[in-house]
Scaffold this active site. Structure first.
Site: not given
Length: 653
Positions: A140, A298
């Site tokens: 991320e 995710e």
């Protein structure tokens, strides 16, 4: 189906139980090593891979593929203690200290040196391991350190500006530095847009946003290049965060550097309609991927831990939310994380194995999802074909949401989400694409609040309409060029000639205020002083700042049609207008059988997602894969989908 796996939080006895449960749940992959740096390299240059080797071996024996993270997402305490200069600094000049994650400056050469050393060790050791099927750069990128205002970043910003503009005079022209005595005589005088006594220079802010996205992209490329050199046969990705609250990376620029696009998505219950936002971000992720399939790295099996109120999923919602991703192009469905943590900031974040353990409703629902995804294997790689496009651009987002604009209530994503929600609610399939994309394959293109618009994008839309396409342009579009300079001569500058309208002044509305149109519809947020010298006026303002003025116009252009909307209609009026323009454009639609039911076509597969509390019937011909590949019941070709359930129909050739 897959998930993040953090075995360092558990004992070796638990690892063996984990692999057995993963097989029971139908897991196909895990992302391994995301936050393992401190244990893999406990001291500078001393590596401890023994425990990691054992975990990797257990996963391989269990038939679980590995998405191998480079473990660089969070530096270990020894690094930030020895080199505090790697820590990020905010716009107020405050250092952001260790104690959470991503405590590093994207432009720091010291951080990069240590991180790439670890990446090289990982690649040499695991690049040929048969379990490793994908490399996962960091994690991320930019989630918490997307922008840094430290002196190292300031120097990197100046280098970026030098490459962009060549000389300081060109910088002065681009930034409009004649305003407020900001004229520079040297690049060395330039700083990031730190906290100032008044409103900062808007083009300086825009360029800093561009630089910050590029700085992290450059870091990603550095890791990727090491992996490609030492592990050339394993593809590389990094997990994007395509969502309403993450605007700091221009993923259209990042996508060409990915072997496969992957993203993370969590339902945001601070929004009025979080699942509509999920559908939008899925369609945008597909647009970022150039229409190709992508990976959901995710998501959450139930509640997250970072919202003011963390809403748990009701029975059936895990399946529906997962299939929404698949219907819109995902070839994998991943979750954070495998086993809910006992300690740490995310201990109340849901997982595939909750704190209650595998003897729980949640784990049984996870296993059912794994079985459902397994039977949908044939869907993988199927394209999503859309007749409608919504244009979206991070550059326009950054520019639109800057200070000192006509209304702080107007925010860039709002119009895009509204029109996407209206069109998909009517059964249209929608691509969300860059403004300079090839539009020729679409019957309808919506241009929502494209405040910053390049000459190329404006020319592309004009050519599209001339060639027979239908386009709707909304308020506050085409206003500025790439330097955030107003296009003079009347709004909506870049689209004025195409639309046949001229806006002399914006007339934004105060919060809570509304206007009425002469067709009886209501609108809020925005109004304009419009003349229509070369367009048909479809509806006018009946009241408000300028009653009698055009609110919606239509112009025939070549073989196509260009619409302009000068206000924000309420949901009912937006849906009615979406229905009208989609029908006129001839856009294909698969009308839902009941409000709230989603019907999405992916290749030859029709996904029917029923989140309502009542069963619904859909007319189609084929087989329902989730019902055991049985023919759809009934001579008319119908399938009944139970409440909070789904069907995936493989249509007959």
């Amino acid at each position: 189906m897959g998930c993040d796996y953090n075995p360092e939080q558990w004992s070796p006895e638990v690892w063996r139980e984990d692999v057995a449960l993963m097989r029971e749940a139908g897991l196909g992959f895990v992302t391994l090593g995301v936050f393992s740096w401190a244990l893999l390299e406990p001291e500078p240059g001393r590596f401890d891979f023994g425990w990691f080797d054992e975990v990797l071996g257990l996963l391989h024996e269990g038939g679980i593929a590995v998405d191998m993270a480079t473990a660089t997402a969070a530096p270990p305490p020894w690094l930030t203690t020895a080199h505090p200069e790697v820590l990020p600094v905010d716009a107020d000049g405050r250092t952001l200290w260790p104690g959470s994650r991503q405590s590093w400056c994207p432009s720091s050469p010291v951080f990069r040196e240590h991180a790439l050393r670890l990446v090289a060790e990982m690649a040499r050791r695991y690049g040929g391991h048969p379990a490793v099927r994908l490399w996962h750069v960091s994690n991320e990128l930019g989630c918490h350190n997307g922008r840094c205002w430290c002196d190292v970043s300031a120097a990197a910003f100046r280098d970026w500006l030098t490459k962009r503009y060549g000389d300081v005079d060109e910088l002065n022209r681009a930034w409009g530095t004649a305003f407020w005595s900001q004229h520079y005589t040297s690049f060395e005088q330039v700083l990031p847009p730190r906290v100032t006594p008044a409103v900062p220079n808007p083009t300086q802010q825009l360029d800093f946003a561009r630089f910050s996205s590029d700085a992290l992209l450059d870091y990603h490329r550095a890791e990727r290049d090491v992996l490609r050199e030492l592990s050339p046969t394993v593809p590389v990705t990094t997990n994007f965060m395509v969502s309403t609250h993450q605007s700091e990376q221009d993923y259209f620029r990042w996508a060409p550097d990915q072997d496969v696009v992957s993203q993370d998505h969590y339902l945001d219950h601070r929004l009025a309609d979080p699942r509509a936002e999920q559908a939008f971000t899925d369609d945008l992720t597909r647009g970022v991927a150039g229409g190709r399939a992508w990976l959901l790295m995710e998501s959450a099996t139930s509640a997250v831990n970072w919202q003011p109120v963390n809403v748990a999923k009701r029975p059936g919602e895990l399946l529906l939310d997962s299939l929404r991703h698949v219907a819109r192009g995902a070839d994998a469905v991943g979750f954070f994380q495998w086993r809910a943590s006992r300690a740490g900031a995310e201990k109340y974040h849901s997982a595939l194995v909750p704190h209650a353990g595998p003897d729980s409703e949640r784990f049984r629902e996870v296993a059912a999802l794994g079985a459902a995804l397994a039977v949908l294997g044939e869907v993988a790689g199927s394209p999503v074909r859309a007749d409608v496009a919504v244009l979206f651009d991070w550059d326009a987002w950054w520019a639109c949401d800057l200070d000192s604009h006509p209304s702080a209530e107007l925010r860039y994503p709002d119009a895009a989400h509204r029109w996407h929600r209206a069109l998909t609610g009517l059964g249209a399939t929608v691509d969300v694409v860059h403004p300079e994309s090839d539009l020729s394959g679409y019957r309808l293109v919506v241009v929502p609040t494209l405040y910053l618009c390049s000459d190329a994008a404006a020319a592309g839309l004009a050519a599209y309409v001339e060639g027979g396409g239908h386009a709707l342009v909304t308020y506050f579009s085409g206003i500025v060029d790439g330097h955030d300079h107003v296009r003079l001569g009347g709004y909506p500058g870049a689209f004025r000639d195409l639309l046949g309208v001229r806006v002399e002044e914006f007339a934004p509305l105060l919060p809570g205020a509304t206007v009425t149109l002469d067709d009886g519809s209501r609108a809020d947020l925005w109004a304009e002083v419009v003349t229509a010298p070369d367009a048909e006026v479809v509806s006018r303002f009946a009241d408000g700042p300028r009653p009698g003025g055009p609110a919606l116009t239509r112009r025939a252009v070549g073989g196509g049609v260009a619409w302009y909307l000068a206000t924000r209609p309420d949901e009912a009026a937006t849906t009615a207008l979406a229905d009208r323009i989609a029908r006129e454009a001839g856009a294909a639609r698969f009308e839902p059988p009941a409000p709230g039911v989603e019907v999405v076509r992916r290749g030859r597969y029709v996904f029917v997602l029923n989140p309502t509390d009542e069963p619904v019937t859909v007319f189609t011909r084929g087989v329902d894969l989730l019902a055991g590949d049985l023919p759809v019941a009934g001579s008319a070709g119908t399938v009944t989908v139970a409440a909070r359930d789904a069907a995936v129909i493989r249509e007959e050739e």
